[in-house]
Design an enzyme around this catalytic site. Structure first.
Site, PDB file in Angstrom:
ATOM      1  N   GLU A 159       0.782  -1.226   0.000  1.00 31.33           N
ATOM      2  CA  GLU A 159       0.000   0.000   0.000  1.00 31.33           C
ATOM      3  C   GLU A 159       0.817   1.280   0.000  1.00 31.33           C
ATOM      4  O   GLU A 159       0.279   2.362  -0.260  1.00 31.33           O
ATOM      5  CB  GLU A 159      -0.999   0.012   1.164  1.00 31.33           C
ATOM      6  CG  GLU A 159      -0.446  -0.249   2.517  1.00 31.33           C
ATOM      7  CD  GLU A 159      -0.641  -1.695   2.943  1.00 31.33           C
ATOM      8  OE1 GLU A 159      -0.974  -1.919   4.112  1.00 31.33           O
ATOM      9  OE2 GLU A 159      -0.450  -2.609   2.107  1.00 31.33           O
ATOM     10  N   ASN A 160       2.116   1.203   0.292  1.00 31.02           N
ATOM     11  CA  ASN A 160       2.928   2.416   0.237  1.00 31.02           C
ATOM     12  C   ASN A 160       3.428   2.730  -1.168  1.00 31.02           C
ATOM     13  O   ASN A 160       4.179   3.689  -1.347  1.00 31.02           O
ATOM     14  CB  ASN A 160       4.105   2.328   1.207  1.00 31.02           C
ATOM     15  CG  ASN A 160       5.014   1.152   0.923  1.00 31.02           C
ATOM     16  OD1 ASN A 160       4.566   0.012   0.871  1.00 31.02           O
ATOM     17  ND2 ASN A 160       6.299   1.412   0.752  1.00 31.02           N
TER      18      ASN A 160
END
Length: 447
Positions: free
Chosen positions: A283-284
């Site tokens: 998700e980063n």
């Protein structure tokens, strides 16, 4: 073409005033404008509202501002990575506003785009939503989130030209891109400043019109905290947890885009081979995550959502946190494998609030649980004291409602068939009597 002034970190720090809202880029210490923040810690500024994914690490970046008593409030998604931030909250010295990670990224993007806010399914029906306005849109309950802006933004980029155009490196886009659009004054800390034209237009991630000042600062491993190096120690994994991970792997198909949570799901990553053609998403801001390198750290490699250095497989791509969570909410992630504290008969999941600990670390769990195409929960069947984790109704704060598709424990596999919790498989060494005795929910059987 405008020329953006180049100043020192100390000069940049003087542009921040007490009581202001400060946006700070980075995911952990990766892509973190640590030199700007440390220079600010040396000033007499106070009562800041600090907006970031997390408050750095103990004594690093936002953690140094915290130690020096500069912060009044912190807005972010995961404060438990800094034990001093947790303690400050418990002691009443720091006001905290916890926002799911994808909601935080989108609120910043909305602020930079001049929007008033947006509706999201993330956190609907949970304590995080609080008394926020809700609406049913497209048959789905959604929560209204106001846009988020700051007075000053500190961001970190790899390169800048003298017109202020920024280029980020690997997974260092994270929150930096959105924050560079969402403040009245933007100061970019960069590794290198080059002449106009040295960054090809197609390689510019943040156009220079957003940037007011540049600061050149060289990153060192000491600036990266826990991401500075790959920890080479061998992991000792018990057979029960490994069996759960192996069973979860069987649910993944070639070509699937998969996001793996922390805990048991991390073990699934260790079992994936290149021949399986499974695309790991973090998700980063990365798609195509490979295994951990044998050595080195975030100076040489991208990092995953656990802030651990990883390699990139052929065909991998990088993007920012707002785009990453757009992929999740937009149902472009096929499968999420997440840990759990409780799952109940209605398919509700509780996995972010640990009993007896402050509620300071939701991260991206709520976005993933409500946004992935299919949700598989991997967890031990009971707590260490024998308390069932598959229950009639969740008693812990919910992550998301009605989202679980499958539960895999060391004893059994459950699926939701026509909305009913259904036992579909016994794990090796387990009996039906064992499962019935240690499950706190009613369930159908289809063995």
């Amino acid at each position: 073409m405008k020329a953006v002034p180049v100043i020192t970190a100390q000069e940049a720090a003087q542009k921040v005033h007490s009581g202001q809202t400060l946006l700070v880029g980075g995911f952990g210490m990766t892509g973190n404008p640590v030199h700007l923040v440390h220079a600010l810690a040396e000033t007499d500024v106070r009562d800041l509202t600090y907006v970031a994914n997390n408050v750095g690490e103990a004594g690093l970046s936002g953690g140094r501002l915290l130690r020096r008593g500069k912060l009044k409030k912190a807005i972010g998604s995961y404060f438990t990575s800094n034990r001093e931030a947790v303690q400050a909250y418990q002691d009443g010295k720091l006001d905290v506003q916890l926002i799911p990670q994808g909601t935080l990224a989108e609120a910043l993007r909305a602020g930079g785009a001049g929007l008033g806010g947006f509706y999201t399914p993330t956190a609907a029906g949970t304590v995080i939503a609080g008394d926020a306005e809700t609406r049913v849109l497209g048959g789905q309950l959604m929560v209204f989130v106001p846009a988020l802006r700051g007075d000053v933004a500190f961001v970190r980029a790899w390169r800048a030209d003298r017109a202020g155009n920024l280029q980020y490196r690997l997974t260092e886009q994270n929150f930096n891109r959105a924050m560079a659009t969402a403040a009245d004054l933007v100061i970019a800390e960069v590794e290198e400043i080059v002449e106009v034209g040295d960054i090809a237009p197609e390689h510019v991630h943040t156009p220079g019109l957003f940037v007011d000042y540049l600061v050149q600062a060289t990153l060192t491993p000491e600036d990266l905290g826990s991401s500075a190096d790959v920890k080479a120690s061998a992991k000792k994994v018990d057979d029960a947890r490994l069996n759960i991970a192996r069973r979860a792997l069987q649910e993944l198909r070639p070509g699937d885009v998969v996001n793996l949570g922390i805990g048991i799901p991390t073990l699934v990553a260790d079992l994936i081979t290149a021949e399986m053609n499974i695309n790991l998403h973090t998700e980063n801001g990365m798609l195509g995550v490979g295994p951990a390198p044998e050595g080195g750290g975030a100076m040489e490699y991208p990092v995953n959502a656990g802030k651990i250095p990883v390699t990139a497989l052929p065909g991998a791509s990088y993007f920012d946190s707002a785009d990453s969570f757009g992929m999740i909410r937009g149902r472009h992630v096929d499968v999420a494998v997440m840990g759990g504290l409780q799952v109940d008969e209605a398919g509700n999941l509780a996995n972010w609030a640990v009993p007896g600990k402050p509620l300071l670390g939701v991260g991206g769990a709520m976005d993933l649980a409500s946004g992935a195409g299919r949700l598989i929960v991997t967890m031990n069947h009971t707590d260490p004291d024998g308390t069932p984790k598959i229950v009639r109704e969740c008693t812990l704060p919910l992550t998301a409602r009605g989202v679980v598709d499958m539960v895999i424990t060391e004893q059994a596999v459950f699926e939701f068939v026509d909305g009913r919790l259904t036992l579909t498989e016994l794990m090796p060494g387990s009996t039906l009597e064992d499962v019935r005795a240690s499950t706190g929910a009613s369930f159908a059987e289809r063995l």
